[in-house]
Design an enzyme around this catalytic site. Structure first.
Site, PDB file in Angstrom:
ATOM      1  N   GLN C 194      29.487   4.056  -7.858  1.00 17.81           N
ATOM      2  CA  GLN C 194      28.979   3.957  -6.493  1.00 17.81           C
ATOM      3  C   GLN C 194      29.990   3.127  -5.714  1.00 17.81           C
ATOM      4  O   GLN C 194      30.035   1.910  -5.822  1.00 17.81           O
ATOM      5  CB  GLN C 194      27.592   3.316  -6.507  1.00 17.81           C
ATOM      6  N   ALA C 235      17.509   3.420  -0.854  1.00 16.78           N
ATOM      7  CA  ALA C 235      18.447   4.008  -1.805  1.00 16.78           C
ATOM      8  C   ALA C 235      19.815   4.254  -1.170  1.00 16.78           C
ATOM      9  O   ALA C 235      20.009   4.039   0.032  1.00 16.78           O
ATOM     10  CB  ALA C 235      17.872   5.309  -2.347  1.00 16.78           C
ATOM     11  N   HIS C 236      20.727   4.740  -1.990  1.00 21.79           N
ATOM     12  CA  HIS C 236      22.101   4.891  -1.522  1.00 21.79           C
ATOM     13  C   HIS C 236      22.229   5.924  -0.404  1.00 21.79           C
ATOM     14  O   HIS C 236      21.556   6.934  -0.398  1.00 21.79           O
ATOM     15  CB  HIS C 236      23.076   5.219  -2.663  1.00 21.79           C
ATOM     16  N   ASN C 237      23.115   5.563   0.546  1.00 21.31           N
ATOM     17  CA  ASN C 237      23.471   6.450   1.649  1.00 21.31           C
ATOM     18  C   ASN C 237      22.367   6.692   2.657  1.00 21.31           C
ATOM     19  O   ASN C 237      22.501   7.557   3.525  1.00 21.31           O
ATOM     20  CB  ASN C 237      24.010   7.790   1.126  1.00 21.31           C
TER      21      ASN C 237
END
EC number: 2.3.1.191
Lengths: 341, 341, 341
Positions: C194, C235-237
Site C-alpha cells: 500500500q 478504508a484505502h482510497n
C-alpha cells in the site's frame, strides 16, 4: 491446591464427601481429571456426571444425588464456579512502585504500580494499589480508584473519574471530546467545547479499545458494576445503569439513558436521546430507534439467507406498501363480489 | 528498476518482447508511462490496452496477442502484479537493535528492532528479525515469531503467541480478557478469570485497532495466513481457519468456529457458538445467527431507500404476520367461492 | 467573565439591555443563574424564557421581544452559543517544548509541544504550535500542520499529512496499510503493498480510536473541515468531501467517494467503489450498497419489536417472494372469475 473444606469455608455451600480432597483447577465435566473441580451449571448436562473423572463437582441442590463424587452443593453453581476460578487464578499484578521509565507529575501512594512509558499528569489522584500499565496516559486532575487496573496504552482525559476495583483493558479511551458541533449556514461546523467529564463507578470492567466520551455540559456516567466488552462507543452524556452488561461493538449515541441490569447484545446500536428501562435485553445487531419503557427482550434483525434466496425475497422489501395495497384491493373486490361474507 | 528478464527469472511467467526493458513502478493501464509495468487482471478492460503507454504489461494467456507491448504472460496476472509490487516496494524496516528508550526485560536476538517507548516483559520470546514498534507492550511469556512486525502502540497480553512473518498494525490488542461473567440473582456480575491464550498462526495480518480476546479455558486461535482488517472484534475461544479474510468492523462472538478460506464482509456479525464451514462468503453488514454447513454466499441486508419510501414500506414490517393471515383468508374465501379451482 | 458588549464586539450580534452585565459560563434556559449566558436555539422552548434566571440570553430575531433579560440577538443562536462556549472554555494546552522523555529525530519549531513517550521519526515536519501527546508516534516524513493537536497514543504512519488546526483524539491510527491482497488459486493471499498516503485537510477533527488507511496506489483523502466521530473505519482510497460529518462506528469500504457536507449516521456502512453526492444524509445503522446521485435522506433499518412479535413477523421475510406469488395468483383468479373488473 485447596481442600474442599477450605473452599466451603471461604465461599459457602454444602460439602458432601471427603473434605480432604484437594483441587486446584477448574474443568468441565468432560475434561476434568485428578485435582480438577468440575461444575454442573445446566441440568441438561447431568448425564455427563456419570463419566466425570474430576476430583469433585459443584452442583445445584436438585442434582445433589446425581453423583457419588465429592461435591459442593450451592444454589448457583455457575456463580460458585466463577468464585472458585478467581481463587484458583488470582490476577498477576506488577510490583508496586514507579518505574523509572514512567513520567509521574502527581503524588501517588507507594502501593501504586506505574509501568514504563506511562504518563500521569499533575493533579491526578491514584488510589491505593492501583496499577497503571505501560503507555497509559492519566490526564490532569483525573482520578483512578483504589485497586483499579489500567492495562497497556489506556488514555484517560483530564478530570475524568474511574471508581475502585475497575479493570480497563488495553487501548481504552475515557473522556475524549463528545461529537458536538453547531452548523453554520454554509455547512461548516463550529466545535462546541465538551466541558463535562466521564464518571465511571466502582467495579466496572471496560474492554479493549472501547471509547467513552466526556459530556458536553453535564457528565457521562457509567454505573457501578457495569461490564463493557471491546470496541464499544459510548457518546457524550450517556448514562448507563448499575450492573448493565454491553457486548462488543455496540454504539450508544448521545444523551441516551440506559437502566440498571440491562443486557445489550453485540453490534447493537441505540440512537441518541432515548430512555431504556431497567432490565431490558436488546438482541445482537438490533438498532434501537425508540425509547423502551418496559423490561423485556427486544429484537430487530434479518434472517440470513443464501444469496440467491435473499435476492429473490428482499427485492420485495421495496414494494411492501404496494403489496399491502394489493391485498386491500383483493379484499374489497371479494367483499363486493360476496357482500354476505 | 528491474529488467523484464530479471522479473521472469524471479517470479516466473512467459516473457514476450524485449527482455532488456526496465520497469520500476506498478501502474494501471490508463496511468502507466515510461518505466511502468501495467497489468490486465480483468478481460473487460482489454480495450484499454491499445492506448496503454506503460513500458510493459502483465496479462493472462488469453490476452497474449491483445497488445504489441513487451509483456509477461501468466495464469494469474493479479497475483503476479502483487508479487512484482512487493519487489518494487520492499518494506522499510527500522534498524536492528534496542533503542535506549525501550524497556526490555527479556533476552532478545540482536537482529530484533525495538523502538523507543516499547516495553517487553520478562519471559517474552522475540524471534529473529522481528520489529517491535514504538509504544508496544509485549506481556510476560508472550511469543512474537521471526520477522513479524508490530506497528506502534500494539498491546500483546501475557502468554499470547504470534506466528512468524505476521504484521500487526497500530493499536491492535491481542489477549485482553474475554467477556465472561456469571450473574448473581440480584444482577451483579462475577468475573470468570480468562486463563486461555491467543494463538496467531504464521503469515497473519491484523488491521489497526482490531482486538482478539484470550480464551476462557482453552485458547482463541487464528489460523495461518488469515487476513484481518481494521477494528474487528474477535471474542474468546473463537477459532478462525487458515487463509480466511475478514473485512473491517466485523464482530465475532464467543466460541464460534469459522472455517478455512472464508471471506467475511465489512460490518458483518457472527453470534456465538456457531460453526461456519470452509469457503463460506458472508456479505457486508450481514448478521449470522445460525451455523452455516455448506460453502456459498450468504446475505441479510436491507435495500436503502429514500427516507419517505422507507417510512412507507417499512411500517409494514411490523405487520407481516397479519399480511400473511390476510392472504390466507383471501385464498380460503376464493376456494370456498369456487371449489373447482 | 466577559461583559456583554465585549462579546458582541468579538462575535457580532445585536445587544439589547445593560452592556456591562458580565457572564462567564454557558447554561441552558432551565439551569442558568447569575453569571450564566443561556441560549434559545429552538423556538419550541421559548416558554422557558419567562422563568429563566440567567444573566443574559442569546436568541434569534423572531424571539427578540420574548424576554426582558439582557440579550444578544443573532441569526443563528446555536452557532453563537458554540463560539461563546469556545471563548469561555479555551483549550488547555501543554507548554511548548520537547519533554526529555520524548524521542524526536526531526527538527521541530520551539513552539511545538511534544509529550513524554512520544516518538517523532526522521523527516517528519511539525507545524508551529502543534501538540504531540504522550505515546504518539509520528512516522518518517509525516507532516502535522500548525496548531494541530494529537491526543495520547495517536499513530501516524510514514508519509501521511495532517492539516492545520486538526484535533486527533486518543488512539487514532492514520495510514495503516489498506486491506489489499491478491488471491492465489489455493486461497492464499498475497499482500499488495500500500504505497499511497492519507491526506487530511485543515480543521478536521477525528474521534478516539478511529482508523484511516493509506491508499493502495493513490491517496486516501479527508476534506477540510470534516468531522469524524469515534471508532470509524475509513478504508484505502476513500475520499471524503469538505465539511462532511460522520458519526461513531461507521465503516466506509475501499475507493468510495463521499461528497461535501454529507452527514452519515452512527453505525452506518458504505460498501466499496460507490459515489455519494454532496449533501446526502444517511440514517443511523443504514448499509449503503448503491451509489447515491442526489442530495436527500436515505434510510434502511428495521423497526425494533418485542422478541415474540419479531419472531412472528420476521419469519415471513424468508417467504416474501412466495407471498408476492400468492397475491398475484389471487388477482388472476379474481380476474378470471370477474373479467369485467
Amino acid at each position: 491446591m485447596f481442600r474442599l473444606d477450605e473452599l466451603v469455608a471461604r465461599l459457602g455451600g454444602e460439602l458432601i464427601g471427603d473434605p480432604a480432597v484437594r483441587v486446584g483447577r477448574i474443568a468441565t465435566l468432560d475434561t476434568g481429571g485428578e485435582g480438577d473441580l468440575a461444575f454442573l451449571a445446566n441440568r441438561k448436562y447431568a448425564s455427563r456426571l456419570k463419566d466425570c473423572r474430576a476430583s469433585a463437582v459443584i452442583l445445584a441442590p436438585d442434582a445433589r444425588e446425581s453423583t457419588v463424587l465429592p461435591r459442593i452443593v450451592t444454589a448457583d453453581p455457575y456463580v460458585y464456579f466463577a468464585r472458585v476460578a478467581q481463587l484458583f487464578n488470582p490476577p498477576v499484578l506488577p510490583p508496586a512502585g514507579l518505574h523509572p521509565g514512567a513520567t509521574v507529575m502527581a503524588d501517588v501512594p507507594p502501593s501504586v504500580s506505574i509501568a514504563p512509558g506511562a504518563v500521569v499528569e499533575a493533579g491526578a489522584l491514584i488510589g491505593e494499589g492501583a496499577v497503571i500499565g505501560p503507555g497509559c496516559h492519566v490526564g490532569r486532575d483525573a482520578h483512578i480508584g483504589a485497586h483499579s487496573v489500567l492495562h497497556a496504552n489506556v488514555s484517560i482525559y483530564h478530570g475524568c473519574r474511574i471508581g475502585a476495583r475497575c479493570i480497563l483493558h488495553a487501548g481504552v479511551v475515557i473522556g475524549a471530546d463528545g461529537f458536538g458541533f453547531a452548523r453554520e449556514r454554509d455547512g461548516r461546523w463550529v466545535k462546541i467545547p465538551q466541558t463535562g467529564r466521564v464518571l465511571v463507578g466502582d467495579d466496572v470492567e471496560i474492554g479493549a479499545n472501547t471509547t467513552i466520551d466526556r459530556g458536553a455540559l453535564d457528565d457521562t456516567v457509567i454505573g457501578e458494576g457495569a461490564k463493557l466488552d471491546n470496541q464499544i462507543q459510548i457518546a457524550h452524556n450517556v448514562r448507563i445503569g448499575a450492573h448493565t452488561a454491553i457486548a462488543g461493538c455496540v454504539g450508544i449515541a448521545g444523551s441516551t439513558v440506559i437502566g440498571a441490569r440491562c443486557m445489550i447484545g453485540g453490534q447493537a446500536g441505540i440512537i441518541g436521546h432515548l430512555s431504556i428501562a431497567d432490565d431490558v435485553v436488546v438482541s445482537a445487531g438490533t438498532l434501537v430507534t425508540k425509547s423502551i419503557a418496559r423490561a423485556g427482550v427486544y429484537t430487530a434483525s434479518l434472517p440470513v439467507q443464501s444469496h440467491p434466496e435473499w435476492v429473490r425475497n428482499f427485492a420485495h422489501l421495496r414494494h411492501l406498501d404496494a403489496m399491502a395495497d394489493r391485498i386491500r384491493a383483493l379484499e374489497q373486490r371479494l367483499d363486493k363480489a360476496d357482500p354476505a361474507e
